[in-house]
Design an enzyme around this catalytic site. Structure first.
Site, PDB file in Angstrom:
ATOM      1  N   ASP A 182       0.750  -1.252   0.000  1.00 42.15           N
ATOM      2  CA  ASP A 182       0.000   0.000   0.000  1.00 42.15           C
ATOM      3  C   ASP A 182       0.784   1.310   0.000  1.00 42.15           C
ATOM      4  O   ASP A 182       0.612   2.138  -0.863  1.00 42.15           O
ATOM      5  CB  ASP A 182      -0.953   0.016   1.204  1.00 42.15           C
ATOM      6  N   GLU A 420       2.020  -9.088  11.566  1.00 43.65           N
ATOM      7  CA  GLU A 420       1.735  -8.757  10.172  1.00 43.65           C
ATOM      8  C   GLU A 420       3.059  -8.419   9.476  1.00 43.65           C
ATOM      9  O   GLU A 420       3.316  -8.831   8.359  1.00 43.65           O
ATOM     10  CB  GLU A 420       0.769  -7.574  10.151  1.00 43.65           C
TER      11      GLU A 420
END
Ligand code: 9YW
Length: 447
Positions: A182, A420
């Site tokens: 992103d 993550e």
């Protein structure tokens, strides 16, 4: 920092914990990407997750991909999010507004963009895993591969038809989210040209409520641009060609292109194994060859570092990120350039940086001015990216590198938090913990 890494799990207990993460995140119909931060199904996450599930229950693994494929748009696109009923994530289905798109799937709400096409790789892996467990599992997996093959072919055909818009031959993305990375510095320049209009509807970010520190997530300024692009997509009614014509962000993504090359070859190989011959398999081989050539063409002639192409801005982008190593995923470089690129990956600006806790590549080189050790795709190490490179190295017949990545990847995640992403020097888990795709790749590394 040592306190963050006080615990070190041995392989058997780490694998058992990974299995629990997948079970705990399982809603029955799908495994959410993470327990709180991402309470829905993400496209490329689902591929990795299904591969992890295959170690636990092949039928459940197959059901995961069936859920994803049931959300495939009628034109072939596999959407980047399949929404559950949960309302704690923003932007949710109302903000996406895909209900108005004529080619949306029936009976399920999704976002209106896509993510890296890793799905064929997951199917390949599930078949391999199942063949090692039992005859019954092998039959379930093969029957699924048979059933899913045409859907995946249509997905790949959608990419070729709608997302290779210029002479670079790179697969283009219309939103940084489509890259899976992103807020990578790869997108700083193209995003600088995305100017949110005064009519951007107001919104409240929910992601910041779920992390310890806002510095682990993208900035508000970045979010305004992300939301503005969604506004543009809505206004183009998610029509695939109109989207490419109108989006303020249009970038040839070298990593997606390399993954696409790999996935096309993988799907072609699977097709041949299933007895499919002829035009569709030939198409896939041709698409793979074209994508591989585009990746090679983007690469710096001496270093081999691949570059994205800002199609709107008409220029090459050369941030020092992990995506630069994309040619190692799919091949296509002259041998001497390729081995130089591999040495760079092993060297002190990347996996060989002396201060790393685990010798796997960070998302951005620690020697780049763009590096930020804890912010998302701007520096931290992502286990799933390490897995993908390791898997590709195996395919490319570089077993030493593949097993090194596996060993170092396991070292990174041995704290058992299933982060993550990880701070590369301290190994502190960041973003969400109990992230499903991290658990999935751990199962594949250990089982
Ligand atoms: C978000 C689910 C997704 C990944 C992406 C990652 C992140 C979602 O999480 O995006 O809201 O920031 O960047 O690659 O699929 O794990």
């Amino acid at each position: 920092a040592a306190g963050d890494r006080a615990v070190h799990f041995h392989p058997a207990s780490l694998a058992a914990r990974a299995a629990l993460v997948l079970r705990d995140n399982d809603t029955g119909r799908l495994v959410t990407a993470s327990p709180k931060l991402y309470p829905h199904m993400w496209s490329w996450d689902a591929a990795f997750i299904s591969m992890g599930l295959a170690y636990l229950d092949v039928r459940r693994a197959v059901a995961e991909l069936d859920t994803l494929l049931a959300a495939q748009w009628r034109d072939g696109m596999i959407p980047h999010i399949v929404f559950t009923q949960d309302t704690d994530y923003f932007p949710g289905p109302d903000r996406w507004g895909t209900d108005a798109a004529p080619q949306r799937p029936h009976g399920v709400r999704t976002s209106g963009i896509c993510q890296p096409p890793v799905h064929a790789i997951a199917v390949r892996r599930i078949v391999e895993i199942a063949r090692k467990t039992s005859q019954d599992d092998a039959e379930v997996a093969e029957a699924f591969a048979e059933r899913a093959w045409s859907s995946l072919y249509r997905w790949h055909r959608w990419i070729v038809r709608h997302r290779i818009p210029d002479a670079s031959g790179l697969v283009a993305i219309v939103h940084g989210w489509e890259s899976g990375m992103d807020n990578s510095p790869r997108w700083d320049e193209p995003y600088a040209a995305v100017l949110p209009g005064p009519d951007l509807p107001p919104y409240v970010r929910l992601d910041l409520l779920q992390v310890d520190d806002a510095g682990e997530r993208p900035s508000d300024d970045e979010y305004d641009r992300y939301l503005w692009l969604i506004e543009q997509l809505r206004r183009a009614d998610y029509h695939p060609d109109r989207v490419v014509d109108t989006s303020a962000f249009l970038v040839g993504d070298v990593f997606v292109t390399a993954v696409f090359a790999l996935a096309c070859d993988t799907l072609a190989g699977l097709g041949e194994e299933l007895g499919r011959n002829g035009k569709e398999v030939d198409d896939l081989r041709a698409w793979a060859a074209r994508a591989r050539a585009a990746v090679a063409l983007s690469a710096h002639p001496e270093t081999g570092m691949a570059r994205d192409r800002d199609i709107r801005g008409g220029r090459w982008l050369s941030a020092e990120t992990i995506a630069g190593f994309s040619p190692l995923l799919c091949g296509g470089l002259p041998a001497d350039v390729e081995s130089r690129l591999m040495s760079t990956l092993d060297g002190p600006a990347w996996s060989g940086h002396p201060d790393l806790l685990a010798a796997v590549p960070p998302s951005v080189s620690p020697s780049s001015p763009d590096f930020d050790a804890k912010r998302y795709w701007r520096g931290p190490q992502w286990p799933v990216v390490t897995w993908l490179f390791g898997w590709a190295f195996e395919q490319r017949n570089w077993p030493r590198h593949a097993s090194e990545f596996r060993a170092q990847g396991v070292h990174l995640v041995s704290d058992g938090a299933f982060g993550e992403y990880y701070e590369p020097f301290t190994g502190k888990p960041l973003g969400s913990t109990n992230q499903s795709w991290t658990a999935a790749v751990v199962l594949d590394w250990l089982c």
